[in-house]
Scaffold this motif. Structure first.
Motif, mmCIF file in Angstrom:
data_model
loop_
_atom_site.group_PDB
_atom_site.id
_atom_site.type_symbol
_atom_site.label_atom_id
_atom_site.label_comp_id
_atom_site.label_asym_id
_atom_site.label_seq_id
_atom_site.Cartn_x
_atom_site.Cartn_y
_atom_site.Cartn_z
ATOM 1 N N TYR A 255 50.158 48.159 -36.470
ATOM 2 C CA TYR A 255 50.372 49.428 -35.769
ATOM 3 C C TYR A 255 50.226 49.286 -34.256
ATOM 4 C CZ TYR A 255 50.029 51.136 -40.476
ATOM 5 O OH TYR A 255 50.235 51.324 -41.813
ATOM 6 N N PRO B 172 57.274 49.962 -31.403
ATOM 7 C CA PRO B 172 58.058 50.505 -32.520
ATOM 8 C C PRO B 172 59.280 49.660 -32.877
ATOM 9 C CG PRO B 172 57.521 52.244 -30.974
ATOM 10 C CD PRO B 172 57.070 50.959 -30.355
ATOM 11 N N TRP B 173 59.977 49.112 -31.901
ATOM 12 C CA TRP B 173 61.164 48.316 -32.191
ATOM 13 C C TRP B 173 60.801 47.042 -32.948
ATOM 14 C CZ3 TRP B 173 61.595 43.380 -30.367
ATOM 15 C CH2 TRP B 173 60.755 43.006 -29.321
ATOM 16 N N ARG C 122 58.193 46.696 -34.958
ATOM 17 C CA ARG C 122 57.829 47.084 -36.327
ATOM 18 C C ARG C 122 59.070 47.278 -37.188
ATOM 19 N NH1 ARG C 122 53.669 51.895 -35.708
ATOM 20 N NH2 ARG C 122 54.957 52.207 -33.906
ATOM 21 N N LYS C 123 60.143 47.838 -36.597
ATOM 22 C CA LYS C 123 61.392 48.017 -37.336
ATOM 23 C C LYS C 123 62.030 46.672 -37.680
ATOM 24 C CE LYS C 123 62.586 52.570 -35.628
ATOM 25 N NZ LYS C 123 63.551 53.382 -34.876
ATOM 26 N N VAL C 124 62.018 45.744 -36.735
ATOM 27 C CA VAL C 124 62.568 44.410 -36.978
ATOM 28 C C VAL C 124 61.762 43.708 -38.063
ATOM 29 C CG1 VAL C 124 62.889 42.119 -35.948
ATOM 30 C CG2 VAL C 124 63.587 44.152 -34.695
ATOM 31 N N ARG C 125 60.453 43.824 -38.014
ATOM 32 C CA ARG C 125 59.581 43.209 -39.011
ATOM 33 C C ARG C 125 59.828 43.809 -40.396
ATOM 34 N NH1 ARG C 125 55.114 44.212 -41.498
ATOM 35 N NH2 ARG C 125 53.670 42.570 -42.012
ATOM 36 N N GLY C 126 60.018 45.108 -40.462
ATOM 37 C CA GLY C 126 60.303 45.768 -41.725
ATOM 38 C C GLY C 126 61.644 45.351 -42.302
ATOM 39 N N ALA C 127 62.643 45.214 -41.432
ATOM 40 C CA ALA C 127 63.961 44.776 -41.898
ATOM 41 C C ALA C 127 63.904 43.340 -42.408
ATOM 42 C CB ALA C 127 64.981 44.895 -40.771
ATOM 43 N N CYS C 128 63.170 42.490 -41.718
ATOM 44 C CA CYS C 128 63.023 41.102 -42.169
ATOM 45 C C CYS C 128 62.298 41.038 -43.504
ATOM 46 C CB CYS C 128 62.266 40.283 -41.131
ATOM 47 S SG CYS C 128 63.214 39.959 -39.649
ATOM 48 N N GLN D 71 62.435 43.173 -45.865
ATOM 49 C CA GLN D 71 63.338 43.616 -46.929
ATOM 50 C C GLN D 71 64.374 42.557 -47.280
ATOM 51 O OE1 GLN D 71 65.102 47.258 -45.667
ATOM 52 N NE2 GLN D 71 63.372 48.505 -46.320
#
Length: 63
Positions: free
Chosen positions: A8, A12-13, A15-21, A23
């Motif tokens: 956290y 924010p950008w 965290r989005k890249v990490r979440g996409a990776c 998945q």
């Protein structure tokens, strides 16, 4: 003294890249695993090992 890792605190950008990776890493590992079984080259085995370690690190929140 070492601070604990918290996702956290990331921008924010990132965290989005990490979440996409997180998945997409499992389907890529499955594809690479099938490719390694069919054509077992040294580079393929090393790449599969690296991808599995990355997947475990992402899902356990190490990275």
């Amino acid at each position: 003294m070492k601070r604990k890792y918290s996702p956290y605190t990331l921008p924010p950008w990132l965290r989005k890249v990490r979440g996409a990776c997180a998945q997409f890493i499992i389907p890529i590992c499955v594809f690479q695993g099938i490719r390694t079984i069919l054509f077992p080259f040294t580079l393929d085995v090393l790449l599969l090992t690296l991808l599995i370690l990355l997947a475990v690190a992402l899902h356990l929140n190490v990275i």
